[in-house]
Design a protein around this motif. Structure first.
Motif, PDB file in Angstrom:
ATOM      1  N   ARG A  36     -12.550  32.950  11.361  1.00 30.74           N
ATOM      2  CA  ARG A  36     -11.794  34.020  12.024  1.00 30.74           C
ATOM      3  C   ARG A  36     -10.303  33.817  11.768  1.00 30.74           C
ATOM      4  NH1 ARG A  36     -13.482  34.583  18.092  1.00 30.74           N
ATOM      5  NH2 ARG A  36     -14.402  32.563  17.760  1.00 30.74           N
ATOM      6  N   PRO A  37      -9.777  34.387  10.675  1.00 31.73           N
ATOM      7  CA  PRO A  37      -8.366  34.180  10.367  1.00 31.73           C
ATOM      8  C   PRO A  37      -7.486  34.737  11.483  1.00 31.73           C
ATOM      9  CG  PRO A  37      -9.489  35.389   8.611  1.00 31.73           C
ATOM     10  CD  PRO A  37     -10.429  35.308   9.756  1.00 31.73           C
ATOM     11  N   PRO A  38      -6.337  34.125  11.735  1.00 29.93           N
ATOM     12  CA  PRO A  38      -5.503  34.566  12.856  1.00 29.93           C
ATOM     13  C   PRO A  38      -4.949  35.959  12.649  1.00 29.93           C
ATOM     14  CG  PRO A  38      -4.356  32.941  11.516  1.00 29.93           C
ATOM     15  CD  PRO A  38      -5.750  33.023  10.987  1.00 29.93           C
ATOM     16  N   THR A  39      -4.789  36.648  13.760  1.00 30.64           N
ATOM     17  CA  THR A  39      -4.118  37.948  13.730  1.00 30.64           C
ATOM     18  C   THR A  39      -2.615  37.720  13.760  1.00 30.64           C
ATOM     19  OG1 THR A  39      -5.917  39.031  14.883  1.00 30.64           O
ATOM     20  CG2 THR A  39      -3.780  40.081  15.032  1.00 30.64           C
ATOM     21  N   VAL A  40      -1.907  38.413  12.894  1.00 28.52           N
ATOM     22  CA  VAL A  40      -0.444  38.366  12.908  1.00 28.52           C
ATOM     23  C   VAL A  40       0.027  39.338  13.988  1.00 28.52           C
ATOM     24  CG1 VAL A  40       1.654  38.765  11.564  1.00 28.52           C
ATOM     25  CG2 VAL A  40      -0.418  37.917  10.427  1.00 28.52           C
ATOM     26  N   MET A  41       0.763  38.827  14.963  1.00 24.72           N
ATOM     27  CA  MET A  41       1.264  39.675  16.043  1.00 24.72           C
ATOM     28  C   MET A  41       2.737  39.983  15.782  1.00 24.72           C
ATOM     29  SD  MET A  41      -1.375  39.903  17.862  1.00 24.72           S
ATOM     30  CE  MET A  41      -1.412  40.038  19.612  1.00 24.72           C
ATOM     31  N   VAL A  42       3.054  41.274  15.825  1.00 25.14           N
ATOM     32  CA  VAL A  42       4.417  41.712  15.502  1.00 25.14           C
ATOM     33  C   VAL A  42       4.943  42.574  16.650  1.00 25.14           C
ATOM     34  CG1 VAL A  42       5.815  43.095  13.890  1.00 25.14           C
ATOM     35  CG2 VAL A  42       3.959  41.640  13.016  1.00 25.14           C
ATOM     36  N   ALA A  43       6.182  42.316  17.046  1.00 34.95           N
ATOM     37  CA  ALA A  43       6.866  43.158  18.033  1.00 34.95           C
ATOM     38  C   ALA A  43       7.918  43.976  17.299  1.00 34.95           C
ATOM     39  CB  ALA A  43       7.528  42.284  19.101  1.00 34.95           C
ATOM     40  N   ALA A  44       7.943  45.288  17.541  1.00 39.82           N
ATOM     41  CA  ALA A  44       8.915  46.166  16.884  1.00 39.82           C
ATOM     42  C   ALA A  44       9.522  47.091  17.933  1.00 39.82           C
ATOM     43  CB  ALA A  44       8.244  46.974  15.775  1.00 39.82           C
ATOM     44  N   VAL A  45      10.712  47.599  17.637  1.00 41.46           N
ATOM     45  CA  VAL A  45      11.392  48.428  18.644  1.00 41.46           C
ATOM     46  C   VAL A  45      11.987  49.678  18.020  1.00 41.46           C
ATOM     47  CG1 VAL A  45      13.657  47.265  18.479  1.00 41.46           C
ATOM     48  CG2 VAL A  45      12.969  48.351  20.625  1.00 41.46           C
ATOM     49  N   SER A  46      11.902  50.781  18.770  1.00 43.84           N
ATOM     50  CA  SER A  46      12.639  51.989  18.419  1.00 43.84           C
ATOM     51  C   SER A  46      13.858  52.019  19.331  1.00 43.84           C
ATOM     52  CB  SER A  46      11.762  53.229  18.584  1.00 43.84           C
ATOM     53  OG  SER A  46      11.201  53.274  19.862  1.00 43.84           O
ATOM     54  N   LEU A  47      15.000  51.690  18.771  1.00 42.11           N
ATOM     55  CA  LEU A  47      16.261  51.788  19.517  1.00 42.11           C
ATOM     56  C   LEU A  47      16.667  53.250  19.489  1.00 42.11           C
ATOM     57  CD1 LEU A  47      18.019  48.661  17.987  1.00 42.11           C
ATOM     58  CD2 LEU A  47      17.189  48.866  20.335  1.00 42.11           C
ATOM     59  N   LEU A  48      16.864  53.827  20.663  1.00 40.30           N
ATOM     60  CA  LEU A  48      17.151  55.268  20.785  1.00 40.30           C
ATOM     61  C   LEU A  48      18.591  55.461  21.214  1.00 40.30           C
ATOM     62  CD1 LEU A  48      14.101  56.690  22.691  1.00 40.30           C
ATOM     63  CD2 LEU A  48      15.142  57.740  20.705  1.00 40.30           C
ATOM     64  N   ASN A  49      19.370  56.210  20.425  1.00 42.32           N
ATOM     65  CA  ASN A  49      20.766  56.428  20.818  1.00 42.32           C
ATOM     66  C   ASN A  49      20.897  57.674  21.709  1.00 42.32           C
ATOM     67  OD1 ASN A  49      20.836  58.645  19.123  1.00 42.32           O
ATOM     68  ND2 ASN A  49      22.128  57.690  17.566  1.00 42.32           N
ATOM     69  N   ALA A  50      22.139  57.991  22.089  1.00 42.55           N
ATOM     70  CA  ALA A  50      22.372  59.089  23.038  1.00 42.55           C
ATOM     71  C   ALA A  50      21.964  60.436  22.460  1.00 42.55           C
ATOM     72  CB  ALA A  50      23.842  59.108  23.438  1.00 42.55           C
ATOM     73  N   GLU A  51      21.912  60.546  21.105  1.00 40.06           N
ATOM     74  CA  GLU A  51      21.484  61.803  20.462  1.00 40.06           C
ATOM     75  C   GLU A  51      19.975  61.874  20.304  1.00 40.06           C
ATOM     76  OE1 GLU A  51      23.450  61.607  16.695  1.00 40.06           O
ATOM     77  OE2 GLU A  51      25.415  61.956  17.570  1.00 40.06           O
ATOM     78  N   GLY A  52      19.264  60.869  20.773  1.00 43.36           N
ATOM     79  CA  GLY A  52      17.809  60.864  20.642  1.00 43.36           C
ATOM     80  C   GLY A  52      17.335  60.428  19.271  1.00 43.36           C
ATOM     81  N   LYS A  53      18.236  59.788  18.485  1.00 50.85           N
ATOM     82  CA  LYS A  53      17.829  59.296  17.158  1.00 50.85           C
ATOM     83  C   LYS A  53      17.395  57.837  17.242  1.00 50.85           C
ATOM     84  CE  LYS A  53      20.502  62.517  14.435  1.00 50.85           C
ATOM     85  NZ  LYS A  53      21.585  62.706  13.469  1.00 50.85           N
ATOM     86  N   VAL A  54      16.528  57.462  16.298  1.00 50.20           N
ATOM     87  CA  VAL A  54      15.897  56.143  16.296  1.00 50.20           C
ATOM     88  C   VAL A  54      16.439  55.335  15.114  1.00 50.20           C
ATOM     89  CG1 VAL A  54      13.670  54.960  16.016  1.00 50.20           C
ATOM     90  CG2 VAL A  54      13.801  57.094  17.326  1.00 50.20           C
TER      91      VAL A  54
ATOM     92  N   GLY B 186      -2.104  42.300   4.303  1.00 50.81           N
ATOM     93  CA  GLY B 186      -2.189  41.771   2.941  1.00 50.81           C
ATOM     94  C   GLY B 186      -3.626  41.588   2.515  1.00 50.81           C
ATOM     95  N   ASN B 187      -3.876  40.616   1.614  1.00 51.86           N
ATOM     96  CA  ASN B 187      -5.239  40.440   1.091  1.00 51.86           C
ATOM     97  C   ASN B 187      -5.840  39.099   1.505  1.00 51.86           C
ATOM     98  OD1 ASN B 187      -3.669  38.849  -0.455  1.00 51.86           O
ATOM     99  ND2 ASN B 187      -3.915  40.037  -2.354  1.00 51.86           N
ATOM    100  N   ALA B 188      -5.236  38.435   2.524  1.00 52.64           N
ATOM    101  CA  ALA B 188      -5.757  37.123   2.935  1.00 52.64           C
ATOM    102  C   ALA B 188      -6.835  37.260   4.007  1.00 52.64           C
ATOM    103  CB  ALA B 188      -4.611  36.253   3.444  1.00 52.64           C
ATOM    104  N   GLY B 189      -7.267  38.471   4.297  1.00 52.24           N
ATOM    105  CA  GLY B 189      -8.327  38.685   5.283  1.00 52.24           C
ATOM    106  C   GLY B 189      -7.823  38.661   6.705  1.00 52.24           C
ATOM    107  N   ARG B 190      -6.519  38.515   6.894  1.00 48.25           N
ATOM    108  CA  ARG B 190      -5.974  38.487   8.250  1.00 48.25           C
ATOM    109  C   ARG B 190      -5.742  39.920   8.729  1.00 48.25           C
ATOM    110  NH1 ARG B 190      -0.750  34.907   8.227  1.00 48.25           N
ATOM    111  NH2 ARG B 190      -0.300  36.373   6.574  1.00 48.25           N
ATOM    112  N   SER B 191      -5.662  40.068  10.051  1.00 55.17           N
ATOM    113  CA  SER B 191      -5.314  41.382  10.576  1.00 55.17           C
ATOM    114  C   SER B 191      -3.930  41.305  11.216  1.00 55.17           C
ATOM    115  CB  SER B 191      -6.356  41.858  11.581  1.00 55.17           C
ATOM    116  OG  SER B 191      -6.327  41.034  12.714  1.00 55.17           O
TER     117      SER B 191
END
Ligand SMILES: Nc1nc2c([nH]c(=O)n2[C@H]2C[C@H](O)[C@@H](COP(=O)(O)OP(=O)(O)OP(=O)(O)O)O2)c(=O)[nH]1
Length: 153
Positions: free
Chosen positions: A14-32, A92-97
């Protein structure tokens, strides 16, 4: 009698799952804010939400606070991070999720600088999906745009 698997054998099955945290920074105009990965990196030239992989024992919020300081020279606080959606897929192709949790943030300290990216761009949420991105970012961007339109966050 079955012999218990060593942790190495279990990891091979059971290859490890790669856990990633990402963010949408939203400005005053509603842009990301999106960033473009440097050509030399994996996924080079593609646009992505700022963030990165969790280190051992780290929460998603703590990883984002660290990554956003490293990548953009911004200070974000955990209490200003709202979970929006997630996506999972093959890494990628290492079988990880890979599992990516996308947060939204409207409050931070500082001006974003492309410390790790080739360039930064503020985008209308509905236009993010027109960028060249890693595959999991398309469902993330679509859901983000829908949720922002709904006014729910
Ligand atoms: N930050 C980010 N990573 C994404 C997105 N979409 C996506 O597939 N990824 C993938 C690319 C990478 O495989 C992984 C994040 O890895 P990374 O290389 O940015 O992480 P990191 O900053 O911890 O870098 P490193 O320590 O591995 O060098 O998640 C996204 O929108 N933002």
């Amino acid at each position: 009698m079955k012999t218990p698997l060593s942790s190495c054998e279990a990891a091979e099955i059971r290859p490890p799952t790669v856990m990633v945290a990402a963010v949408s920074l939203l400005n005053a105009e509603g842009k990301v804010l999106l960033q473009q990965r440097p050509e030399a990196d994996a996924h080079g030239g593609l646009w992505e939400f700022p963030g990165g992989k969790l280190e051992s024992g780290e929460s998603f919020e703590a990883a984002l606070v660290r990554e956003i300081a490293e990548e953009l020279d911004l200070i974000v606080r955990p209490e200003n991070l709202t979970p929006v959606t997630f996506a999972t897929g093959a890494a990628g192709n290492a079988g990880r999720s890979i599992t990516i949790l996308l947060f939204c943030c409207r409050i931070w300290d500082g001006e974003p600088k492309p410390l790790a990216a080739a360039q930064l761009a503020w985008m209308e949420p509905a236009m993010i999906g027109t960028l060249a991105m890693p595959p999991l970012d398309y469902p993330l961007a679509e859901r983000l745009s829908q949720i922002l339109q709904s006014g729910f966050i």
